[in-house]
Design an enzyme around this catalytic site. Structure first.
Site, PDB file in Angstrom:
ATOM      1  N   SER A  13       0.823  -1.277   0.116  1.00  0.00           N
ATOM      2  CA  SER A  13       0.156  -0.163   0.004  1.00  0.00           C
ATOM      3  C   SER A  13       0.808   1.187   0.015  1.00  0.00           C
ATOM      4  O   SER A  13       2.117   1.140   0.636  1.00  0.00           O
ATOM      5  CB  SER A  13      -0.833   0.071   1.270  1.00  0.00           C
ATOM      6  OG  SER A  13      -1.607   1.134   1.519  1.00  0.00           O
TER       7      SER A  13
ATOM      8  N   TYR B  18      -2.942  -0.156  10.245  1.00  0.00           N
ATOM      9  CA  TYR B  18      -2.901  -0.879   9.068  1.00  0.00           C
ATOM     10  C   TYR B  18      -1.764  -0.670   8.302  1.00  0.00           C
ATOM     11  O   TYR B  18      -1.053  -1.474   7.813  1.00  0.00           O
ATOM     12  CB  TYR B  18      -4.295  -0.256   8.119  1.00  0.00           C
ATOM     13  CG  TYR B  18      -4.300  -0.487   6.848  1.00  0.00           C
ATOM     14  CD1 TYR B  18      -4.552  -1.860   6.312  1.00  0.00           C
ATOM     15  CD2 TYR B  18      -3.808   0.340   5.922  1.00  0.00           C
ATOM     16  CE1 TYR B  18      -4.488  -2.164   5.032  1.00  0.00           C
ATOM     17  CE2 TYR B  18      -3.690   0.244   4.505  1.00  0.00           C
ATOM     18  CZ  TYR B  18      -3.998  -1.045   4.066  1.00  0.00           C
ATOM     19  OH  TYR B  18      -4.140  -1.291   2.787  1.00  0.00           O
TER      20      TYR B  18
ATOM     21  N   LYS C 220       1.637  -3.104   6.656  1.00  0.00           N
ATOM     22  CA  LYS C 220       2.080  -3.061   5.489  1.00  0.00           C
ATOM     23  C   LYS C 220       3.588  -2.880   5.455  1.00  0.00           C
ATOM     24  O   LYS C 220       4.052  -3.502   4.588  1.00  0.00           O
ATOM     25  CB  LYS C 220       1.224  -2.221   4.504  1.00  0.00           C
ATOM     26  CG  LYS C 220      -0.237  -2.353   4.314  1.00  0.00           C
ATOM     27  CD  LYS C 220      -0.249  -3.892   3.641  1.00  0.00           C
ATOM     28  CE  LYS C 220      -1.865  -4.033   3.416  1.00  0.00           C
ATOM     29  NZ  LYS C 220      -1.932  -5.497   2.689  1.00  0.00           N
TER      30      LYS C 220
ATOM     31  N   ASN D 155     -14.685   3.037   2.983  1.00  0.00           N
ATOM     32  CA  ASN D 155     -13.910   3.744   1.798  1.00  0.00           C
ATOM     33  C   ASN D 155     -14.804   4.719   1.073  1.00  0.00           C
ATOM     34  O   ASN D 155     -16.177   4.526   1.273  1.00  0.00           O
ATOM     35  CB  ASN D 155     -13.489   2.445   0.725  1.00  0.00           C
ATOM     36  CG  ASN D 155     -12.206   1.974   1.359  1.00  0.00           C
ATOM     37  OD1 ASN D 155     -11.406   2.256   2.146  1.00  0.00           O
ATOM     38  ND2 ASN D 155     -12.197   0.400   0.949  1.00  0.00           N
TER      39      ASN D 155
END
Length: 364
Positions: free
Chosen positions: A132, A159, A163, A209
């Site tokens: 990401s 989050y 990643k 989102n």
């Protein structure tokens, strides 16, 4: 011509399902794995309807990738796996702030299990990782559009941290294990749905989102859309992102797997102006990183207005305070992925938003 059997974790998720379709269209056989944590079991049948007469075949196994016993059974049943694309992870930025342990356990443990099983059970340990742009944090203005050689800053959310941790784990593994080849795709903001309107983004509960919240508001499911902040240092005050069509994104995964299975070593990374922490992994020629984006930044308010324009559906929205964990602006420089993967994201934004709206209408 058949290209081999690819494992996809998180195969019924938003990006995973579209990638299954593109892989089979390209001639790969696919075994998908999912536990339906953030998807539904009917997606398996929907994928099958789209695939139709594609050259590749699709097999599916329900399993939790963070459970080593369950996950290993998949490898026992399918011993001919030649590569894996790892999507399985919790992915809501805001949720991760409030549920950090869920994100660290699920996102990291599932990856550790995959690495071990690919090394021990698969024919070759080729892994395409779903990374990401959050690994860049909030870049400085002079860094935009952002290149793969940009500084990796401490992410603002759990989050994003998972990643970045995952990239570190994979790069260390490439150095330690000579049979491993890894391609990390740092993608930006996937939106839209398959042209068939059989698969698309389907979040459980309230969408985290932007685009699904837009389409649900337009459909009357939500009362209004909240735009988080209009006081950022951007032309209209709202956050700027690089919105990429999910089908274009799925095709990038096919290109990345082609690259790994071609056994072509990665080109040396220039050390001047290179802030990468992965120089040792890069030196092996078995570690690749690519930005997957359009190269164009679009603000939240611009996206909302474009949706209204192309669909003709009015949308009630209001400006509210900033949301925890959001960065001001980021968009990609996709030059490297376009050149080395022979890939591009060229679907017009209006067409992408129309695909999302058709998907929402189909859900009725």
């Amino acid at each position: 011509m058949k290209k081999g059997l690819i494992l996809i974790t998180g195969a019924t998720g938003y990006i995973g399902s579209h990638t299954v379709v593109e892989l089979t269209a390209s001639g790969y056989d696919v075994v998908g794995v999912d536990n339906f944590y953030n998807s539904t079991d009917d997606i398996v049948g929907r994928i099958g309807k789209i695939i139709g007469n594609n050259e590749g075949k699709f097999y599916f196994e329900k399993a939790d990738c963070s459970d080593p016993v369950e996950f290993e059974r998949v490898f026992e049943k399918y011993p001919n796996i030649v590569g894996a694309i790892h999507f399985a992870a919790c992915k809501a930025v805001n949720e991760s702030v409030h549920k950090p342990l869920l994100y660290y356990r699920n996102n990291i443990v599932s990856l550790l299990n995959l690495i071990r099983l690919m090394r021990e059970r698969a024919q070759t340990a080729n892994i395409v990782f779903s990374s990401s742009c959050t690994v860049y944090g909030q870049p400085e203005m002079e860094e935009l559009p952002i290149k793969e050689t940009a500084v990796l800053r401490r992410p603002l959310t759990p989050y994003g941290k998972t990643k970045q941790m995952a990239e570190e784990i994979l790069s260390d593994s490439v150095v330690a294990y000579e049979n491993m080849n890894v391609c990390a795709l740092r993608y930006f903001n996937p939106i839209g749905a398959h042209p068939s309107a059989l698969i698309g983004e389907l979040p459980n509960g309230v969408p985290q989102n932007l685009v699904p919240y837009i389409t649900q508001t337009a459909a009357g499911i939500r009362d209004h859309l909240s735009v988080f902040g209009d006081d950022y240092d951007t032309p209209d005050g709202s956050c700027i992102r690089d919105y990429i069509y999910v089908v274009d994104l799925a095709k990038a995964h096919v290109k990345a797997m082609d690259k790994l299975l071609g056994r072509e070593k990665a080109a040396p990374v220039p050390q001047e102006n290179n802030n990468s922490p992965y120089t040792t992994a890069e030196a092996t020629g078995r570690w690749r990183v690519y930005n997957i984006g359009t190269g164009k930044g679009v603000s939240v308010l611009e996206l909302v207005k474009e949706f209204i324009k192309v669909t003709g559906v009015n949308l009630k929205y209001e400006i509210v305070g900033r949301r925890e964990g959001d960065i001001s602006q980021v968009w990609a420089d996709p030059t490297k992925s376009c050149k080395e993967l022979n890939w591009s994201a060229d679907t017009p934004l209006g067409d992408v938003l129309l695909s999302a709206w058709r998907w929402q209408e189909a859900l009725k």
